[in-house]
Design an enzyme around this catalytic site. Structure first.
Site, PDB file in Angstrom:
ATOM      1  N   ASP A 301       0.807  -1.216   0.000  1.00  0.00           N
ATOM      2  CA  ASP A 301       0.000   0.000   0.000  1.00  0.00           C
ATOM      3  C   ASP A 301       0.843   1.270   0.000  1.00  0.00           C
ATOM      4  OD1 ASP A 301      -2.517  -1.116  -0.209  1.00  0.00           O
ATOM      5  OD2 ASP A 301      -2.706  -1.422   1.944  1.00  0.00           O
ATOM      6  N   TYR A 385     -10.247   0.366   3.091  1.00  0.00           N
ATOM      7  CA  TYR A 385      -9.706   0.315   4.451  1.00  0.00           C
ATOM      8  C   TYR A 385      -9.237   1.695   4.918  1.00  0.00           C
ATOM      9  CZ  TYR A 385      -9.318  -4.428   6.363  1.00  0.00           C
ATOM     10  OH  TYR A 385      -9.574  -5.630   6.967  1.00  0.00           O
TER      11      TYR A 385
END
Length: 650
Positions: A301, A385
């Site tokens: 990420d 998320y």
């Protein structure tokens, strides 16, 4: 009650070599690149980064004061090229270096992701696949362009490609992540924005249940919640000067980077150095489900998207409660435009229960001290998320990081009544897969000075029966890790394993090297098979701690450019094969903390916070409790309904 701190500390122009890049500096660096004859008119950018090694040289007087060195990653779509460009900003701003890199490798920008989603919505094959599922209004379709590392088909290996996960909304206000479009997988060329193909693995009904989480939608708001006010009538106990903070014996600098987001520099406690640098350096998220819209999911990420551009603006009284000091942050967009994120970093104090206490029962007297901690935090949203990073400094010299996971779980479609062997059914026609989150941290240590070493410690029963006649003698076993090849370690709670970072120059009054203790509780290991893409792409997750000597070229635990990288080609597992000494060096620790996420229905449609973290605490750094100077608490009285007044200390 929440309020701004008396000085809001909105960082303006840079005044210290380690201050984060300002918008003006980013725009100036981009302008130099655009003006260069080597660039075309279809440029994309993946980040502007302060050269910290150069900043340190300025601090040391080895480079001119006022000079700032900036690294940019530039992509030229028109010429299928990409470069690393070093820019010097100062009295004579100029380009210093221009290095070609593989154009497939830079991270994915938000601008690219939006363009890829629109390309899908305009593609006839994609629209036809949606129509088979009853979706005709493509404007309500969400497509998340996701990195494809390890799963790029051979026929596309020379292209910069992503694949898309697809979601449907019934209206503009709907939560699309609750309605996965199972089986439809577009593959997109990110330079040409061409949809190369659309996989269709079969129609699965789309959930009819809402996943929205607005107040009152599921049930009436809970009653009886009285106001909880945090009041500091005399203001805060911290002082802020630009990006420099002092609080309760601590002094440090706040930083911010494109790749890592929040960074802390030069942490000292009571005038003694502890850490040179601290940050969450990488996040790797492998999904553990073999279904058609999940098996590719494995993301760096930070390395493939960047924490900086994904950083939230934090809201007073919501994300941060109390008397708050905010720092704004600046990032470079993929379009080459610098933008400011207001209130990107929150800093505040919190009560932290009892610091120390003892009651002398013989004399019927006691003393207690209340603990307080300083929290520096920020939040990133990565598609579905949300991740909060809460660094806390404590009055006894302890440093902690709490990573808070919340937001929405990634879901896939499932037939009614079908089992979810690798996940959990959480809604009608919706299952969420098992997955993991690994956070690779970077700690540049400076325990009582720049030269440190690391020692593994664990408990061991005394094996000699003559020395252990009652069977209860337990040794503290210390194993110096003097070579980086020996410093790849796994945690083991069964023997209370932890690590001691020692000064190579200073001892305490007991003759021991002064030190700090690193603890990594409740962290998991990878579960993918050794030959899997996930295991080969992120070898740094295979251990809970790595250590290397400082090298300015070794910046990211998972490698410089993980996007479409050959699995395992770069990263700490490669560096530590050099076998360099760790005995009295500028030491960099790479702790890895990991969560195994078994989904629960209670985490749908939005997750209550799940938390993991680590702790760094003094271990022989002081000769006694360093919190003996905390003043006794001021008596405060409270009266319960129908009861008598009770005062602390009365």
């Amino acid at each position: 009650m929440s309020a701004y701190a008396p000085t809001q500390g909105k960082a303006a122009a840079s005044s210290h070599p380690l201050d984060p890049l300002s918008r003006e500096e980013i725009d100036a660096a981009v302008a130099l690149v655009r003006a260069d004859a080597r660039t075309g008119d279809r440029l994309r950018f993946w980040g502007a980064t302060l050269d910290e090694a150069h900043a340190r040289a300025v601090l040391a007087g080895a480079a001119p004061a006022g000079d700032r060195k900036v690294g940019l990653v530039v992509m030229d779509y028109g010429n299928d090229a990409a470069w690393e460009v070093d820019v010097l900003l100062g009295e004579e701003s100029r380009i210093l270096d221009w290095r070609a890199i593989d154009p497939r490798r830079p991270g994915i920008t938000s601008e690219e992701a939006r363009a890829a989603a629109q390309a899908c919505r305009e593609n006839p094959e994609f629209r036809a696949a949606l129509a088979k599922r009853g979706i005709t209004d493509v404007s309500l379709v969400m497509v998340d362009a996701e990195s494809m590392g390890g799963f790029v088909p051979d026929k596309y290996k020379d292209r910069r490609v992503t694949w898309g996960t697809v979601w449907h909304r019934v209206d503009e206000d709907d939560n699309g992540y609750a309605r996965p479009v199972q089986g439809v997988v577009p593959i997109i060329d990110m330079q040409t924005m061409e949809v190369l193909e659309v996989e269709d693995h079969g129609v699965v009904p789309i959930s009819e249940e809402t996943g929205n989480y607005d107040n009152g939608l599921w049930e009436p708001d809970r009653e009886g919640l009285a106001p909880l006010e945090v009041v500091q009538p005399e203001g805060t106990s911290f002082d802020v000067e630009g990006w420099k903070v002092t609080w309760q014996g601590w002094e440090f600098r706040v930083g911010f980077t494109h790749r890592e987001g929040l960074v802390l520099y030069d942490l000292t406690f009571k005038g003694r150095s502890v850490l040179k640098r601290a940050a969450c350096n990488e996040m790797y998220v492998p999904y553990l489900d073999s279904n058609s819209t999940q098996y590719r999911k494995n993301f760096f990420d930070w390395g493939e998207y960047g924490a900086g551009p994904l950083t939230n603006s934090l809201a007073l009284g919501c994300d941060c409660l109390g008397v708050i000091h905010y720092f704004d942050a600046t990032v470079l967009g993929g379009d080459g435009v610098g933008r400011t994120i207001p209130q990107a970093i929150c800093m505040h104090e919190e009560d932290d229960s009892v610091l120390w206490k003892h009651t002398d029962m013989r004399r019927d007297v006691g003393q207690v001290r209340r603990a307080r901690k300083l929290i520096i935090s920020n939040f990133q949203t990565v598609a579905n998320y949300d991740y909060g990073f809460y660094w806390s400094l404590h009055q006894d010299g302890t440093i902690k990081l709490a990573v808070k996971l919340t937001g929405l779980m990634s879901a896939s479609g499932i037939e009614e009544g079908e089992e979810a062997p690798y996940g959990r059914v959480v809604s009608k026609n919706v299952q969420t897969p098992n997955h993991q989150h690994f956070f690779g941290l970077r700690l540049d240590t400076a325990i009582d000075g720049p030269l440190n070493r690391i020692v593994e410690e664990h408990a061991e029963v005394e094996p000699d029966p003559e020395k252990n006649p009652w069977g209860n003698a337990v040794r503290t076993v210390r194993v110096p890790l003097l070579n980086e090849k020996d410093a790849a370690q796994r945690n083991d709670a069964s023997v209370s394993r932890h690590w001691r970072i020692e000064s190579a120059e200073h001892t305490n009054r007991y003759g021991e090297p002064t030190g700090y203790r690193l603890l990594l509780p409740n962290t998991t290991i990878p579960f993918s098979t050794p030959d899997s893409v996930m295991a080969r792409r992120a070898p740094f997750t295979h251990n809970h701690l790595w250590a290397t000597p400082y090298d300015p070229a070794e910046q990211y635990v998972g490698g410089q450019y993980p996007n479409q990288a050959e699995p395992g080609e770069d990263g700490v597992q490669v560096w530590q094969q050099k076998g360099r000494s760790l005995d009295g060096v500028e030491l960099v620790l790479w702790p890895v903390i990991g969560v195994m996420h078994f989904p629960r229905p209670e985490q749908w449609p939005v997750m209550p916070v799940e938390q993991i973290g680590f702790m760094l605490e003094p271990d022989g750094f002081f000769d006694r409790n360093p919190a003996m100077d905390i003043p006794a608490p001021t008596p405060h009285c409270s009266t319960e309904s129908g009861g008598e007044s009770a005062c602390c200390g009365s």
